[in-house]
Design an enzyme around this catalytic site. Structure first.
Site, mmCIF file in Angstrom:
data_model
loop_
_atom_site.group_PDB
_atom_site.id
_atom_site.type_symbol
_atom_site.label_atom_id
_atom_site.label_comp_id
_atom_site.label_asym_id
_atom_site.label_seq_id
_atom_site.Cartn_x
_atom_site.Cartn_y
_atom_site.Cartn_z
ATOM 1 N N SER A 111 0.868 -1.044 0.309
ATOM 2 C CA SER A 111 -0.118 0.032 0.094
ATOM 3 C C SER A 111 0.793 1.225 -0.003
ATOM 4 O O SER A 111 1.710 1.567 -1.046
ATOM 5 C CB SER A 111 -0.858 -0.044 1.145
ATOM 6 O OG SER A 111 -1.980 0.913 1.102
ATOM 7 N N ASP A 148 -9.660 -5.259 -5.441
ATOM 8 C CA ASP A 148 -9.018 -4.159 -4.603
ATOM 9 C C ASP A 148 -9.611 -2.798 -4.774
ATOM 10 O O ASP A 148 -9.421 -2.212 -6.032
ATOM 11 C CB ASP A 148 -7.385 -3.953 -4.798
ATOM 12 C CG ASP A 148 -6.760 -3.159 -3.784
ATOM 13 O OD1 ASP A 148 -7.503 -2.348 -2.965
ATOM 14 O OD2 ASP A 148 -5.600 -3.264 -3.445
ATOM 15 N N HIS A 208 -7.612 -5.638 -0.968
ATOM 16 C CA HIS A 208 -6.402 -4.720 -0.425
ATOM 17 C C HIS A 208 -5.820 -5.282 0.795
ATOM 18 O O HIS A 208 -4.566 -5.002 0.723
ATOM 19 C CB HIS A 208 -6.807 -3.545 -0.282
ATOM 20 C CG HIS A 208 -5.770 -2.316 0.087
ATOM 21 N ND1 HIS A 208 -4.772 -2.041 -1.011
ATOM 22 C CD2 HIS A 208 -5.391 -1.658 1.044
ATOM 23 C CE1 HIS A 208 -4.067 -1.052 -0.561
ATOM 24 N NE2 HIS A 208 -4.218 -0.846 0.585
#
Length: 444
Positions: free
Chosen positions: A181, A229, A260
């Site tokens: 991320s 995601d 995610h």
């Protein structure tokens, strides 16, 4: 090898006609010695050559089963890293074997507001058991942005190689970075800052709104993302991937059904792809290219693109042996229409046939088959008219140049010579709606 207790010496056997039992002994000895010699030559000669060519090629020859295993061939241990040295401490995992020299290393940083200990620690012993030193770091603040995470990743590598208790186990010339991320965005930024890195791996890197342009990177880069995601969407990852330069090896694997947070828990599909990538670019171990070029096991993968044949910088770019005339293209998107084909014009030294292999919102995968005419050719050039606003982002089995709406693809070293009526294929990824070009082919 010991002889049987009642066996005569070889001079005695040679000095007179042997009896039947003694003849059997001589026959047994001859066969046994030949077998041992043959096995020794078969097992040691290739491995000795490989070790001489690449001292970092370690462990048994890999298989689909071995790269998918949750533990590799090396025993590991781990230690806690105290805060300081530019980051907030963390954990280091490493092989216990000291007989093979130093190991390549990877520093890992978590995503925004996350802790490595909670979300990525599962990766430490897994990767270390395949022959890497792994440093998982905690950030100075859980709210640190991508830029700060890049700074801390590089500080972690400096600590690892210069002052850490395991510095003598780490090769300072074989270093990499990885993150999830915001940590993935930090990973890509770290690669831009330190081009000497061997590779960078972004796991669902960044978030919409971040500007990640990788057009100047010199570091081989892998992106791994999730099909479902909603934070770092497939289209966002596509945007990053499209900026990676053609001169740098790169790949993108999209994991089917993953969201995610899929990267924050043990993920065998991710590791089945990640381990060969790290082996290739940290260890120069080309035994692992067979798993990524093409993707050997596409189970759980909704999309895969790569710049095969994935040659580590510094190694020869041409294949060591005569390659096949075609290389299977990357796995297409999960939904693709039936292929469409545009026939070539007749006549000439060569002809080119285009087909759309698959398409998705905003992009497509195309393929062109080049066929020699009635005489052999040595080199070919194909031109495609992309006047519908399409652009090509990646080509395999060919070299691309563009001028306006015309894309020109020329042969590479191993597929330019075609026998009469022989053919070869190159493929590419493009943006925009699938075209319906009538390609032209010329030779030389």
């Amino acid at each position: 090898m010991e002889l049987p207790a009642d066996a005569p010496s070889l001079p005695e056997v040679r000095g007179r006609a042997p009896s039947a039992p003694r003849l059997r002994i001589v026959t047994w000895l001859t066969a046994a010695l030949a077998l041992v010699l043959g096995l020794t030559m078969a097992m040691t000669a290739p491995r000795a050559a490989s070790a001489a060519d690449n001292p970092y090629q370690r462990g048994p020859d890999p298989t689909l089963a071995s790269v998918a295993a949750s533990r590799g061939p090396f025993a590991t241990t781990q230690a806690t890293v105290p805060p300081g040295n530019g980051f907030n401490g963390g954990y280091v995992y490493y092989p216990t074997d000291t007989s093979l020299g130093t190991w390549g290393a990877v520093a890992i940083v978590p995503g925004y507001s996350a802790l490595f200990a909670n979300e990525e620690a599962w990766m430490g012993p897994w990767l270390a058991s395949f022959g890497f030193v792994v440093l998982g770091i905690e950030t100075n603040s859980r709210n640190d942005g991508a830029d700060a995470r890049a700074t801390q990743l590089l500080a972690a590598l400096d600590y690892l190689t210069q002052s850490s208790p395991v510095r003598n186990r780490v090769d300072p010339n074989r270093l990499s970075v990885m993150g999830h991320s915001a940590g993935g965005a930090g990973t890509l930024m770290a690669a831009l800052r330190r081009p000497s890195l061997k590779t960078a791996v972004g796991l669902a890197p960044g978030a919409p709104g971040n500007s990640l342009n990788m057009s100047t990177t010199k570091v081989p880069t892998m992106l791994i993302s999730g099909q479902n995601d909603g934070t770092v969407t497939p289209s966002y990852v596509q945007g990053i991937y499209n900026t990676l330069p053609a001169s740098v090896e790169h790949a993108w694997a999209e994991l089917a059904g993953n969201d995610h947070l899929s990267f924050t828990r043990p993920n065998p599909t991710e590791m089945r792809i990640l381990i060969p990538w790290l082996k290739i670019f940290l260890d120069n171990d080309t035994r692992y290219t067979q798993f990524l070029c093409p993707l050997a096991d596409s189970t759980g993968v909704s999309r895969y693109n790569s710049t095969c044949p994935l040659v580590p910088p510094g190694l020869p770019t041409s294949p060591p042996t005569t390659p096949p005339t075609t290389t299977p293209p990357p796995t297409g998107p999960p939904t693709s229409p039936p292929p469409t084909t545009t026939p070539p014009p007749a006549g000439g030294a060569c002809t080119a046939t285009y087909r759309t292999v698959g398409s998705w919102s905003g992009g497509f995968q195309g393929e062109v088959t080049v066929t020699a005419g009635s005489a052999a050719i040595n080199g070919w050039t194909v031109r495609l008219d992309l006047s519908g606003g399409q652009s090509i982002s990646q080509v395999w089995n060919g070299t691309l140049s563009t001028s306006g709406s015309t894309a020109t693809v020329r042969n590479v070293s191993y597929n330019g010579s075609l026998a009469a009526a022989g053919s070869t294929t190159f493929g590419f990824l493009g943006s925009g709606a699938p075209p319906a070009p009538t390609p032209t082919c010329t030779s030389p």
